[in-house]
Design a protein around this motif. Structure first.
Motif, mmCIF file in Angstrom:
data_model
loop_
_atom_site.group_PDB
_atom_site.id
_atom_site.type_symbol
_atom_site.label_atom_id
_atom_site.label_comp_id
_atom_site.label_asym_id
_atom_site.label_seq_id
_atom_site.Cartn_x
_atom_site.Cartn_y
_atom_site.Cartn_z
ATOM 1 N N GLY A 54 3.743 -2.685 -2.966
ATOM 2 C CA GLY A 54 3.674 -1.141 -3.055
ATOM 3 C C GLY A 54 3.791 -0.571 -4.278
ATOM 4 N N SER A 72 1.357 2.479 -6.927
ATOM 5 C CA SER A 72 2.154 3.878 -7.255
ATOM 6 C C SER A 72 1.568 4.678 -8.047
ATOM 7 N N LEU A 103 6.883 -2.405 1.342
ATOM 8 C CA LEU A 103 5.898 -1.685 1.037
ATOM 9 C C LEU A 103 5.710 -0.160 0.722
ATOM 10 N N ILE A 104 6.411 0.461 1.672
ATOM 11 C CA ILE A 104 6.312 1.818 1.681
ATOM 12 C C ILE A 104 7.456 2.595 0.715
ATOM 13 N N THR A 144 6.146 1.797 -2.982
ATOM 14 C CA THR A 144 4.944 2.672 -3.122
ATOM 15 C C THR A 144 5.379 3.978 -3.664
#
Length: 245
Positions: free
Chosen positions: A81, A85, A135-136, A139
C-alpha cells in the motif's frame, strides 16, 4: 538544536511504544512548528519510524506480546500500500485524503468506544481482511506522514475482535513494513534529511523501550482509555487542519 531532535525522538519513541504507533502524528506537527516544509517533515517522520517500530516490535516479540503470523500479513499489505502512496498523493488533493482519514477515524473511535476491553471469543485472523486493512491504511497513512497504526488498532479491536495489547503490537509491527516502503519512495524523491532523521531515530529507540515496557504493565482497560484519548486528540488536530486548509 541536535539535542532538541534527540529529546523529541525520546518522546516520540515512548509514545510509539506505549500506544503501538509510529510517532508520525507527533513528529510532523513538531517539524512544521520548527519551520520545516510539510514534505520534508513527512520524510523525516517516516525515517524515524524505521528505528522505533523495529526496536519496539523486537521488545514486544521478546515479551511474547507480538503474534508474528497475522501481523506479517498486515505488514505486507502495508508495504504494498505504501508503495502506491506517491501516486495517491499526486492524484488526490491533500484535503481529500485528510477528509477520508477523518471519516475513518470517527468510525474507528465510535466502534472502539462500544467494544469491550476484554475480547469475547477468538480474533478474526482472515488473511484477506488483514492484508486488505494493511493495504488501505498503508496507502493513505504514509502519504500523510503517519505510520497508520493509530488507524489499525481500532479496526483490529473493534471489528476483528483482537485483544488491545495484541492489536497495539501488531500495529507497531505493521509500521516497519509501511515505513520501509514509504522511506524508499520519499528518499528517491529527495524528501529525507538523513541527519535529522537519524537523531530522531536514536532518541526514539531509547524512548520506545520504556514505552513498550510501560504498556505491558498497565491494564487493558487503562490502555484502551489512553488509546481513545490519543485518537481523540489526533481527530481534533485533523479536524482543525481540515477546516483551516
Amino acid at each position: 538544536m541536535d539535542l532538541l531532535f534527540i529529546i523529541l525522538g525520546l518522546f516520540v519513541g515512548f509514545a510509539g511504544g506505549f500506544f503501538g504507533i509510529g510517532g508520525g502524528a507527533v513528529v510532523v506537527p513538531s517539524m512544521l512548528l520548527f519551520g520545516y516544509d510539510m514534505k520534508f517533515a513527512v520524510g523525516v517522520s517516516i525515517m524515524q519510524m524505521l528505528f522505533s517500530s523495529a526496536f519496539g516490535s523486537y521488545v514486544n516479540f521478546k515479551s511474547k506480546i507480538l503474534d508474528v503470523k497475522p501481523a506479517l500479513i498486515l505488514g505486507l499489505g502495508g508495504f504494498f500500500g505504501a508503495m502506491a502512496s506517491g501516486f495517491v498523493v499526486e492524484f488526490f488533493s491533500s484535503k481529500f485524503l485528510l477528509g477520508m482519514l477523518i471519516v475513518l477515524q470517527i468510525l474507528n473511535l465510535a466502534k472502539l468506544l462500544t467494544t469491550p476491553s476484554e475480547p469475547k471469543g477468538a480474533p478474526n485472523e482472515s488473511k484477506f481482511l488483514l492484508f486488505l486493512i494493511g493495504l488501505i491504511i498503508g496507502t493513505t497513512a504514509i502519504s500523510m506522514g503517519i505510520g497508520g497504526s493509530a488507524l489499525i488498532i481500532p479496526l483490529l479491536v473493534g471489528f476483528l475482535n483482537y485483544d488491545i495489547k495484541k492489536a497495539a503490537s501488531a500495529g507497531l509491527f505493521f509500521v516497519i513494513f509501511a515505513s520501509i516502503s514509504g522511506f524508499v519512495s520519499l528518499a528517491l524523491h529527495g524528501f529525507v534529511n538523513y541527519t535529522i532523521g537519524a537523531m530522531l531515530g536514536i532518541g526514539a529507540v531509547i524512548g520506545v523501550y520504556f514505552g513498550v515496557k510501560t504498556a505491558h504493565k498497565i491494564s487493558r482497560i487503562a490502555q484502551k482509555r489512553w488509546i481513545i484519548a490519543l485518537l481523540s486528540v489526533m481527530l481534533l488536530i485533523m479536524l482543525n487542519k481540515f477546516l483551516n486548509s
